[in-house]
Design an enzyme around this catalytic site. Structure first.
Site, PDB file in Angstrom:
ATOM      1  N   GLU A 175      40.334  29.538  38.515  1.00 29.02           N
ATOM      2  CA  GLU A 175      41.736  29.743  38.903  1.00 29.02           C
ATOM      3  C   GLU A 175      42.008  29.371  40.355  1.00 29.02           C
ATOM      4  OE1 GLU A 175      40.054  32.679  41.265  1.00 29.02           O
ATOM      5  OE2 GLU A 175      39.496  32.136  39.220  1.00 29.02           O
ATOM      6  N   LYS A 209      42.676  30.316  49.939  1.00 33.36           N
ATOM      7  CA  LYS A 209      42.746  30.983  48.639  1.00 33.36           C
ATOM      8  C   LYS A 209      42.632  32.489  48.860  1.00 33.36           C
ATOM      9  CE  LYS A 209      39.773  31.921  44.638  1.00 33.36           C
ATOM     10  NZ  LYS A 209      38.458  31.654  44.030  1.00 33.36           N
ATOM     11  N   ASP A 259      39.661  38.982  41.211  1.00 27.19           N
ATOM     12  CA  ASP A 259      39.444  37.939  40.208  1.00 27.19           C
ATOM     13  C   ASP A 259      38.556  38.472  39.089  1.00 27.19           C
ATOM     14  OD1 ASP A 259      39.204  35.637  38.751  1.00 27.19           O
ATOM     15  OD2 ASP A 259      37.733  34.715  40.092  1.00 27.19           O
ATOM     16  N   ARG A 283      41.236  26.866  42.220  1.00 27.67           N
ATOM     17  CA  ARG A 283      41.689  25.493  42.450  1.00 27.67           C
ATOM     18  C   ARG A 283      43.139  25.310  42.005  1.00 27.67           C
ATOM     19  NH1 ARG A 283      36.807  23.529  38.875  1.00 27.67           N
ATOM     20  NH2 ARG A 283      36.106  25.479  39.828  1.00 27.67           N
ATOM     21  N   ASP A 339      38.777  31.259  34.534  1.00 26.01           N
ATOM     22  CA  ASP A 339      38.037  31.720  35.707  1.00 26.01           C
ATOM     23  C   ASP A 339      37.894  30.619  36.754  1.00 26.01           C
ATOM     24  OD1 ASP A 339      36.695  33.558  37.278  1.00 26.01           O
ATOM     25  OD2 ASP A 339      34.731  33.124  36.402  1.00 26.01           O
ATOM     26  N   ASP A 384      37.388  37.687  46.710  1.00 24.05           N
ATOM     27  CA  ASP A 384      37.846  36.351  46.348  1.00 24.05           C
ATOM     28  C   ASP A 384      39.082  35.928  47.145  1.00 24.05           C
ATOM     29  OD1 ASP A 384      37.081  34.132  44.874  1.00 24.05           O
ATOM     30  OD2 ASP A 384      38.445  34.558  43.222  1.00 24.05           O
ATOM     31  N   LYS A 425      34.867  37.598  33.463  1.00 26.95           N
ATOM     32  CA  LYS A 425      33.541  37.575  34.063  1.00 26.95           C
ATOM     33  C   LYS A 425      32.669  38.680  33.475  1.00 26.95           C
ATOM     34  CE  LYS A 425      35.215  36.065  38.619  1.00 26.95           C
ATOM     35  NZ  LYS A 425      34.425  34.829  38.807  1.00 26.95           N
TER      36      LYS A 425
END
Length: 480
Positions: free
Chosen positions: A332, A248, A253, A334, A330, A271, A260
């Site tokens: 995201e 990933k 993010d 996955r 959030d 991230d 967030k």
């Protein structure tokens, strides 16, 4: 840093600083003619306790006596930590060349680990500094002195350490500099150095045309182009199953529409750490010419709010046909991984490992010591875990269970991308990913707690490069 092995005695090298390790209940194996090092121990100024470092001067050089603790507890990870501590002290002293006297009766894995810890410990991220914080002195040479030839493990340690630092450079770069496009260009540079590597990069149009609706859904909110980066490695005399490493790489993010909190949001440049680790490990594997086949897939995008962002309640269709209700934008990572895992299988991966800073819940569960591992195949999960133990990147397995799978069942689509009350957040995220790996043995590593700011002696601040050493060890093991 130049790194080399020698069978010369430390005092015969050109090093201005020499490090000698001492185990509990043992003395200095090769003291100076005047007995200065053992005298330092006898006086209590130097200690055999693990991580203690003392300084003396003799023959116009600095001598560092490093406590290594109990010999039977001294595994390669302790060698990395000891080396990191010595490097920090040597740099404080302005050392330009350091020689480690390899302790007697340690393995080649220890020799490599001393080098890894030293190379990682000497790391600085100065790309955006107008001037150095120190006086400009740089530790430019590491020599490992041993009675026997340890050139092989020393070179392996150098390559792995440098590949970890490559990964840390990617992690530490700000999101306005390390865009998905910039990450793809770094992958292109690495692939261009090796005939054994080939690269394919897909942009937004290609991702959408391929039916990767989960990945595309995350990427639609940002004006930065997403990139699906696929590296293929065919080593000399390749054997064994084709490995699939999936990372990933959300280069920033914000959480998207489910934004967030502002506190420490700047850390969300990290991230992309899973993708960075996959790229760093692939670079190391190519440099080491390991006899394996590897497919490395990195899904790179930003997750930002805009007028075109995905929204809670949207339904996305992944490449494998699964429909996904977006409960929380959030969650995201996955979504990106879902299409990347399926893509890796389509590219021929027969064993899968994915790395992702996926859930805050794993930090609550395991802190910064262990990363979480979840997976579908007990034998494969143990093989991955064993590689982590050898690498000093340890994993703790968490369970999958039909009741966790029940929690992500969708009302309007097949599955949910998050559980509304965040119950069992790390394992329900893994249950989500499980829908995209079919029957291929798969291990999911949630590295959210281990990817940055862990305080390790060889990587105390910023990106840690977690996962590179593990993935290289795993590749080395499957080639045996």
């Amino acid at each position: 840093m130049d790194v080399r092995a020698t069978t010369e005695a430390p005092a015969a090298t050109s090093a201005d600083t020499i490090a000698v390790g001492v185990f509990e209940d043992e003395g200095v194996a090769h003291d100076l003619p005047g007995g200065e090092l053992n005298a330092l121990l006898d006086a209590g100024e130097a200690k055999r306790v693990f991580r203690k470092v003392a300084l003396t001067h003799a023959d116009g050089r600095r001598w560092l006596v490093a406590g290594l603790g109990a010999r039977d507890e001294f595994d390669p990870e302790r060698a990395r930590v000891a080396a990191g501590g010595v490097i920090a002290r040597a740099r404080e002293l302005g050392a330009r060349s350091l020689c480690w006297e390899l302790p007697h009766h340690v393995s080649d894995a220890h020799a490599a680990a001393f080098v890894e810890g030293s190379v990682m410990g000497a790391y600085d991220f100065t790309m955006f500094k107008s001037s150095r914080d120190d006086d400009g002195a740089e530790l430019g040479e590491l020599i490992v002195s041993a009675h026997h030839d340890v050139a092989g493990p020393v070179e392996t340690g150098r390559v792995v350490g440098e590949s970890v630092n490559l990964t840390r450079d990617l992690q530490n770069r700000p999101a306005n500099d390390l865009t998905p496009t910039a990450l793809a260009e770094r992958a292109r540079e690495i692939a261009g150095r090796h005939d054994t590597l080939t690269l394919e990069v897909m942009g937004r149009k290609e991702i959408e045309a391929a039916g990767m609706g989960a990945f595309a859904g995350v990427a639609q909110g940002t004006y930065e182009e997403p990139r699906l980066i696929t590296l293929r490695y065919e080593g000399p005399g390749a054997q064994g199953p084709t490995l699939g490493y999936v990372g990933k790489a959300v280069t920033f993010d914000s959480g998207g529409i489910s934004i967030k909190p502002g506190n420490k949001m700047s850390d969300m440049k990290f991230d992309m750490s899973g993708g960075a680790a996959v790229l760093g490990a692939t670079a190391a594997i190519a440099r080491l010419e390991l006899p394996i086949r590897l497919v490395a897939v990195i899904g790179a995008t930003e997750n930002l709010p805009s007028g075109r962002s995905m929204k809670p309640g949207d339904i996305l269709r992944a490449r494998n046909g699964t429909t996904i209700e977006v409960i929380n934008t959030d969650a995201e990572g996955r979504l990106v991984l879902a299409d990347c895992l399926h893509h890796a299988i389509e590219q021929g991966a027969e064993r899968l490992v994915d790395l992702a800073t996926l859930t805050g819940a794993i930090v609550t569960t395991l802190g910064t010591t262990y990363a979480g591992i979840m997976g579908t195949d007990d034998e494969w999960c143990e093989e991955v875990s064993a590689a982590g133990r050898r690498a000093g990147e340890i994993l703790w397995r968490l369970p999958l269970h039909p009741e966790y799978a029940e929690l992500i069942k969708g009302r309007y689509g097949d599955i949910l991308n998050a559980v509304e009350n965040r119950r069992a957040a790390s394992v329900t995220a893994a249950e989500f990913l499980r829908r995209f790996v079919g029957d291929v043995p798969w291990a999911h590593l949630d590295i959210a707690g281990t990817a940055w700011d862990t305080g390790k002696a060889y990587a105390p601040k910023g990106g840690t490069g977690y996962g590179v050493r593990l993935l290289v060890q795993l590749a080395s093991g499957t080639s045996e």
